[in-house]
Design a protein around this motif. Sequence first.
Motif, short mmCIF file in Angstrom:
data_model
loop_
_atom_site.label_atom_id
_atom_site.label_comp_id
_atom_site.label_asym_id
_atom_site.label_seq_id
_atom_site.Cartn_x
_atom_site.Cartn_y
_atom_site.Cartn_z
N VAL A 279 -27.70 58.25 7.38
CA VAL A 279 -27.02 58.31 9.16
C VAL A 279 -25.40 58.25 9.24
CG1 VAL A 279 -26.80 56.03 10.90
CG2 VAL A 279 -28.82 56.40 9.60
N SER A 280 -24.54 57.43 7.82
CA SER A 280 -23.38 58.04 8.24
C SER A 280 -22.74 59.63 7.70
CB SER A 280 -22.92 57.25 6.41
OG SER A 280 -21.32 57.34 6.30
N CYS A 281 -24.25 60.28 6.47
CA CYS A 281 -23.61 61.27 6.23
C CYS A 281 -23.73 62.41 7.76
CB CYS A 281 -24.30 61.88 5.35
SG CYS A 281 -24.33 63.37 4.47
N GLY B 100 -33.09 64.49 12.81
CA GLY B 100 -34.06 65.18 12.25
C GLY B 100 -33.42 64.56 10.43
N TYR B 101 -31.97 64.86 10.28
CA TYR B 101 -31.17 63.87 9.21
C TYR B 101 -31.68 62.58 8.66
CZ TYR B 101 -27.30 65.07 5.77
OH TYR B 101 -26.70 65.36 5.16
N VAL C 18 -29.13 69.19 20.46
CA VAL C 18 -29.31 69.97 19.82
C VAL C 18 -28.90 69.00 18.16
CG1 VAL C 18 -29.66 71.62 17.85
CG2 VAL C 18 -30.13 72.04 20.13
N ARG C 19 -27.85 68.42 18.66
CA ARG C 19 -27.55 67.85 17.88
C ARG C 19 -27.76 66.27 17.73
NH1 ARG C 19 -21.07 66.02 19.19
NH2 ARG C 19 -22.06 65.50 21.22
N PRO D 298 -33.61 73.20 11.99
CA PRO D 298 -33.54 73.78 13.10
C PRO D 298 -32.39 72.97 13.93
CG PRO D 298 -36.37 72.77 13.09
CD PRO D 298 -35.41 72.34 11.98
N GLY D 299 -32.10 72.25 14.30
CA GLY D 299 -31.47 71.35 14.46
C GLY D 299 -30.22 72.28 14.61
#
Length: 151
Positions: A42-44, A89-90, A82-83, A99-100
């Motif tokens: 999440v941090s990344c 997605g991350y 998209v972000r 894709p994002g």
Amino acid sequence: MEYKVVENIYLLVIVTLVSVLQNAFFALKVEKECNTPAFERVSCAKRNCMDAYATFLALMWCAGLCLSQAPAAFAGVVYVLVRHKYFLGYMGQSSQSTPGYLFGKRMLFFLMLMSVLGIVNYLVARYCGSDYNKDMLETLTKAASALLLIP
């Protein structure tokens, strides 16, 4: 502030404020995951989103001010969505964020192209005395902004 100025930037202001709220959501999500194994991911994801944020804002405002507000704001809204998809997605598998990421690059490229076209049009109008391209470029970017949704 004159209403004429506000008419030319209100969509850009709205998209900017929505993106600020999104950044607050990202920060809260990182804070919420502070003591969990998912904290690093999440941090990344938040850091990656913040790295591109200044570029996004600069390109959106340049495109909106130099060429046309509506397509720039539309591309800005799509970029924010998209972000968000990239961020969520991350947190899953890394392949879900691709894709994002790719779609976000497309939005940034479109905004950069709009900015360059607007600057070139201004320079042509200023030094060659013809501004006939402005209407054509605005129509072209409005039509092209709809094509951005094609995967």
